[in-house]
Scaffold this active site. Structure first.
Site, PDB file in Angstrom:
ATOM      1  N   LYS A   1      -4.187   4.272 -15.801  1.00 56.23           N
ATOM      2  CA  LYS A   1      -3.874   3.033 -16.518  1.00 56.23           C
ATOM      3  C   LYS A   1      -4.674   1.847 -16.008  1.00 56.23           C
ATOM      4  O   LYS A   1      -4.787   0.838 -16.678  1.00 56.23           O
ATOM      5  CB  LYS A   1      -2.375   2.734 -16.486  1.00 56.23           C
ATOM      6  CG  LYS A   1      -1.788   2.467 -15.109  1.00 56.23           C
ATOM      7  CD  LYS A   1      -0.337   2.007 -15.246  1.00 56.23           C
ATOM      8  CE  LYS A   1       0.586   2.618 -14.232  1.00 56.23           C
ATOM      9  NZ  LYS A   1       0.192   2.646 -12.858  1.00 56.23           N
TER      10      LYS A   1
ATOM     11  N   LYS B   1      -8.162   6.189  -3.660  1.00 54.48           N
ATOM     12  CA  LYS B   1      -8.056   4.737  -3.883  1.00 54.48           C
ATOM     13  C   LYS B   1      -8.915   3.970  -2.902  1.00 54.48           C
ATOM     14  O   LYS B   1      -9.441   2.913  -3.240  1.00 54.48           O
ATOM     15  CB  LYS B   1      -6.592   4.295  -3.773  1.00 54.48           C
ATOM     16  CG  LYS B   1      -5.793   4.645  -5.014  1.00 54.48           C
ATOM     17  CD  LYS B   1      -4.489   3.894  -5.075  1.00 54.48           C
ATOM     18  CE  LYS B   1      -3.734   4.237  -6.349  1.00 54.48           C
ATOM     19  NZ  LYS B   1      -2.377   3.731  -6.352  1.00 54.48           N
TER      20      LYS B   1
ATOM     21  N   LYS C   1      -8.628  12.126 -13.852  1.00 55.40           N
ATOM     22  CA  LYS C   1      -7.317  11.828 -14.434  1.00 55.40           C
ATOM     23  C   LYS C   1      -7.386  10.558 -15.280  1.00 55.40           C
ATOM     24  O   LYS C   1      -8.095   9.620 -14.931  1.00 55.40           O
ATOM     25  CB  LYS C   1      -6.358  11.615 -13.257  1.00 55.40           C
ATOM     26  CG  LYS C   1      -4.909  11.492 -13.594  1.00 55.40           C
ATOM     27  CD  LYS C   1      -4.132  10.977 -12.396  1.00 55.40           C
ATOM     28  CE  LYS C   1      -4.388   9.506 -12.184  1.00 55.40           C
ATOM     29  NZ  LYS C   1      -3.408   8.808 -11.343  1.00 55.40           N
TER      30      LYS C   1
HETATM   31  P1  TYM Z   1       1.733   5.445 -11.311  1.00 59.06           P
HETATM   32  O1  TYM Z   1       2.150   4.039 -11.606  1.00 59.06           O
HETATM   33  O2  TYM Z   1       0.305   5.666 -10.960  1.00 59.06           O
HETATM   34  O3  TYM Z   1       2.068   6.392 -12.519  1.00 59.06           O
HETATM   35  C1  TYM Z   1       3.336   6.381 -13.119  1.00 59.06           C
HETATM   36  C2  TYM Z   1       3.744   7.766 -13.537  1.00 59.06           C
HETATM   37  O4  TYM Z   1       2.828   8.314 -14.476  1.00 59.06           O
HETATM   38  C3  TYM Z   1       2.327   9.562 -14.008  1.00 59.06           C
HETATM   39  N1  TYM Z   1       0.919   9.668 -14.413  1.00 59.06           N
HETATM   40  C4  TYM Z   1       0.411  10.644 -15.163  1.00 59.06           C
HETATM   41  N2  TYM Z   1       0.970  11.733 -15.711  1.00 59.06           N
HETATM   42  C5  TYM Z   1       0.164  12.551 -16.440  1.00 59.06           C
HETATM   43  N3  TYM Z   1      -1.141  12.314 -16.628  1.00 59.06           N
HETATM   44  C6  TYM Z   1      -1.758  11.244 -16.101  1.00 59.06           C
HETATM   45  N4  TYM Z   1      -3.040  11.023 -16.295  1.00 59.06           N
HETATM   46  C7  TYM Z   1      -0.964  10.342 -15.328  1.00 59.06           C
HETATM   47  N5  TYM Z   1      -1.230   9.189 -14.676  1.00 59.06           N
HETATM   48  C8  TYM Z   1      -0.073   8.801 -14.115  1.00 59.06           C
HETATM   49  C9  TYM Z   1       2.469   9.485 -12.496  1.00 59.06           C
HETATM   50  O5  TYM Z   1       2.496  10.766 -11.914  1.00 59.06           O
HETATM   51  C10 TYM Z   1       3.779   8.750 -12.354  1.00 59.06           C
HETATM   52  O6  TYM Z   1       4.867   9.627 -12.515  1.00 59.06           O
HETATM   53  N6  TYM Z   1       3.440   5.849  -6.668  1.00 59.06           N
HETATM   54  C11 TYM Z   1       3.794   5.958  -8.058  1.00 59.06           C
HETATM   55  C12 TYM Z   1       4.908   5.031  -8.485  1.00 59.06           C
HETATM   56  C13 TYM Z   1       6.144   5.101  -7.656  1.00 59.06           C
HETATM   57  C14 TYM Z   1       7.168   6.085  -7.792  1.00 59.06           C
HETATM   58  C15 TYM Z   1       8.164   5.704  -6.820  1.00 59.06           C
HETATM   59  C16 TYM Z   1       7.341   7.211  -8.597  1.00 59.06           C
HETATM   60  C17 TYM Z   1       6.512   4.226  -6.693  1.00 59.06           C
HETATM   61  N7  TYM Z   1       7.761   4.572  -6.191  1.00 59.06           N
HETATM   62  C18 TYM Z   1       9.313   6.453  -6.681  1.00 59.06           C
HETATM   63  C19 TYM Z   1       8.494   7.950  -8.448  1.00 59.06           C
HETATM   64  C20 TYM Z   1       9.469   7.587  -7.489  1.00 59.06           C
HETATM   65  C21 TYM Z   1       2.588   5.604  -8.898  1.00 59.06           C
HETATM   66  O7  TYM Z   1       1.718   4.887  -8.462  1.00 59.06           O
HETATM   67  O8  TYM Z   1       2.655   6.060 -10.172  1.00 59.06           O
END
Ligand code: TYM
Length: 336
Positions: free
Chosen positions: A201, A116, A198
């Site tokens: 979003k 990032k 990857k």
């Molecule tokens: P974030 O918002 O980037 O993504 C949300 C969830 O989607 C999963 N993910 C994916 N899975 C498969 N393929 C992909 N290309 C892909 N892109 C994203 C991520 O692994 C995630 O599960 N830091 C975290 C959010 C967060 C969180 C938490 C998660 C904040 N506090 C506490 C669990 C528990 C994040 O930025 O995910």
């Protein structure tokens, strides 16, 4: 199983960009499956989103939109709590306490920070660096047993476990040490145009991702144009044919068919056949979600009711954890 005996499940998504099929397959889909066997809390982590530049009015709308998409994907407000992170002030409070137990060296190792900070090199702020501590706070605040995430969050989860163990060791048993739940398949869906990266979003190039809310024709077009190799044979070889392998994984998780069976079905057929069928499958999975979403998003009263209930119940748990934490670390209790 009674409500109190159920293990606690917690997860969250950052309200940035467009919720995409990667998030659906890697996280949301599993939340839906696991919610009935757990006491589940699903966060819209708006404080995390502040680590990159946001347009305030868009961020506000996106939080509600993500909530409506959680529900449209199958999160049941009668069963699970849905909470906007900033509505429960203890997330930030616990994050501060935990930051005194987290080493710079640990944060320096986080690959997502490295990625990032390369991508947002004009805004490498302190919050981007300490982000995994806030994530640990999200999880530990609710004494979560299980955290369903995609593969990219594994390292953050390991850090959360280390921090929990360190706190317990220094101040006596306080936090549940959470277990990750990473799906065997679909934990890392790749970008459609660049299968070495990857699917994200918040990708500026919308052709790289399928948004949950993309209209059917856009979904079909994006899959049709997905980058594959110049070969002809439909086989699963992630190293040599990453683009094709990514499409096969998506096909498999969206249909619950084994990859080897899909490969067998497409023997002698062309990539274009697979892409066309996958386009239809994705449309079929997403259409009912989109229908539901278009109804829910209009009903602000309903959404606010869910958020109010979520914030109240989550705050109750959070207050309990925080008063324990403050007591253990030696802070003076609020006079009564
Ligand atoms: P974030 O918002 O980037 O993504 C949300 C969830 O989607 C999963 N993910 C994916 N899975 C498969 N393929 C992909 N290309 C892909 N892109 C994203 C991520 O692994 C995630 O599960 N830091 C975290 C959010 C967060 C969180 C938490 C998660 C904040 N506090 C506490 C669990 C528990 C994040 O930025 O995910």
């Amino acid at each position: 199983m009674t409500e109190t005996s159920k293990p606690v499940l917690l997860s969250g998504i950052q309200p940035s960009g467009h919720l995409c099929i990667g998030n659906y397959v890697g996280a949301l889909k599993n939340w839906v499956t696991l919610q009935s066997s757990h006491k589940s809390i699903f966060l819209v982590v708006d404080l995390h989103a502040l680590t990159v530049k946001q347009v305030p009015s868009e961020l506000r709308n996106r939080c509600l939109s993500f909530l409506a998409q959680y529900i449209a994907c199958g999160i049941d407000p009668e069963q699970s709590l849905m909470v906007i992170q900033s509505h429960v002030s203890q997330h930030a409070e616990l994050s501060w306490v935990l930051s005194s137990l987290t080493y710079m060296g640990e944060l320096n190792r986080m690959t997502q920070f490295k990625e990032k900070s390369t991508r947002h090199n004009e805004n490498i702020n302190a919050a981007l660096f300490s982000y995994p501590i806030l994530m640990a706070a999200d999880i530990l605040l609710y004494q979560a047993d299980l955290v369903p995430v995609g593969a990219d969050q594994k390292q953050h989860l390991e850090l959360a476990r280390d921090i929990a163990q360190r706190f317990n060791h220094n101040y006596s048993e306080t936090f549940t040490v959470p277990q990750p739940y990473i799906p065997k398949q679909g934990a890392r869906i790749m970008s459609l145009q660049d299968p070495a990266s990857k699917m994200s979003k918040s990708d500026k190039n919308l052709n790289n991702l399928i948004s949950i809310l993309d209209p059917p024709d856009v979904i079909r077009k994006k899959i049709k144009r997905a980058v594959t190799d110049s070969g002809k044979e439909i086989i699963y070889q992630p190293e040599d044919k990453p683009g094709l392998a990514n499409l096969l994984v998506l096909f498999s998780v969206l249909t619950n068919k084994k990859i080897q069976n899909i490969v067998a079905d497409y023997q002698g057929k062309m990539y274009s056949h697979l892409k066309e069928d996958l386009g239809e499958i994705a449309v079929e999975v997403l259409a009912p979600i989109q229908d539901e979403y278009s109804k829910i998003i209009k009903d602000k009263k309903y959404l606010n009711g869910i958020l109010k209930n979520g914030a109240e119940q989550a705050s109750y748990i959070a207050r309990k954890t925080m008063s324990k934490v403050y007591r253990k670390v030696g802070l003076v209790p609020y006079p009564r």
